[in-house]
Scaffold this motif. Structure first.
Motif, mmCIF file in Angstrom:
data_model
loop_
_atom_site.group_PDB
_atom_site.id
_atom_site.type_symbol
_atom_site.label_atom_id
_atom_site.label_comp_id
_atom_site.label_asym_id
_atom_site.label_seq_id
_atom_site.Cartn_x
_atom_site.Cartn_y
_atom_site.Cartn_z
ATOM 1 N N ASN A 193 0.840 -1.190 0.000
ATOM 2 C CA ASN A 193 0.000 0.000 0.000
ATOM 3 C C ASN A 193 0.881 1.248 0.000
ATOM 4 O O ASN A 193 2.097 1.165 -0.187
ATOM 5 N N HIS A 217 -1.772 0.458 -6.395
ATOM 6 C CA HIS A 217 -1.524 0.155 -4.983
ATOM 7 C C HIS A 217 -1.762 1.348 -4.061
ATOM 8 O O HIS A 217 -1.598 1.237 -2.854
ATOM 9 N N GLY A 218 -2.107 2.490 -4.623
ATOM 10 C CA GLY A 218 -2.361 3.652 -3.785
ATOM 11 C C GLY A 218 -2.176 4.937 -4.568
ATOM 12 O O GLY A 218 -1.805 4.929 -5.758
#
Length: 256
Positions: free
Chosen positions: A127, A159-160
């Protein structure tokens, strides 16, 4: 709890372990872990139990200036991680983040990248916290291009989304390296993405642009950033009245 005939569960044990680690009493915390790992124990440990130890080993390693002590603590964190795998527990993203952050801050980037690759192989998706550890490391060692590459990778893989904590170390690294144009572009990108820069970062970019004779930020963007910073300050003052009182005291002291 024993007097009231209440059986403590693993959450109770984890709370005690966390308190002992926070107090620096690793000996008692490890003794409690050994009791939990005994065959037939009522409260066997869970992944979070080992994550507590890994996180505090890494944290304690950074609170000492002795290189030998730092290596020892990081070795203990890696050893606890391997012990966790040996016990059959599957580490989650929090466990990986604790160890990766400690490795990056102790400049063991090779081992951190190994863990990052291991996360992907195990199907544990990283993350923003994972990527921020690498971004901070590359920014500290003046490899801003690799830090930007990690941010781009985070977005491309889904992922973010980078926030102020992601952009800030890179912008500072670029300003220190004299790459003020790139720092300005990242600041604009951060604002367009919905993040408000810290006041020090905003002033650093403006001063660097002025010192290098480069074109500064547009008036519209400056007013937008300053308005967002002012709104954030007002929100903080509402939830932290003690800071409001401190600011008044400082202003009065300055006038005197």
């Amino acid at each position: 709890m024993r007097q009231l005939h209440c059986k403590p569960d693993v959450r109770c044990h984890n709370t005690v372990v966390s308190a002992l680690c926070r107090a620096g009493d690793f000996k008692k915390a490890r003794f409690l872990l050994n009791q939990m790992e005994l065959p037939g124990a009522r409260c066997p440990p869970d992944p979070y139990t080992y994550t507590i130890f890994i996180g505090f080993y890494c944290k304690m390693s950074l609170q000492t200036g002795c290189k030998k002590a730092i290596r020892r603590r990081i070795w203990e964190a890696n050893r606890m991680f391997r012990h966790m795998l040996f016990k059959g527990f599957e580490p989650d993203v929090v466990t990986y983040n604790c160890l990766i952050d400690g490795l990056c801050k102790s400049y063991r980037i090779e081992r951190a990248r190994e863990l990052f690759d291991e996360m992907l192989v195990r199907g544990c998706l990283p993350n923003r916290v994972t990527y921020n550890s690498f971004v901070r490391y590359y920014s500290v060692v003046n490899e801003a291009d690799k830090a930007i590459e990690m941010m781009r990778m985070m977005v491309s893989k889904g992922h973010g989304v980078p926030t102020c904590s992601s952009y800030t170390p890179v912008i500072h690294s670029l300003c220190e390296a004299g790459r003020v144009r790139d720092a300005r572009d990242l600041l604009v990108e951060m604002v367009d993405g919905g993040s408000t820069p810290r006041e020090f970062t905003y002033k650093l970019v403006c001063d660097s642009l002025r010192r290098e004779g480069e074109a500064g930020l547009s008036m519209e963007l400056q007013s937008r950033i300053e308005g967002d910073m002012d709104a954030r300050y007002k929100r903080v003052m509402k939830v932290k009245p003690i800071m409001r009182g401190r600011k008044i005291f400082i202003e009065q002291d300055t006038r005197l």
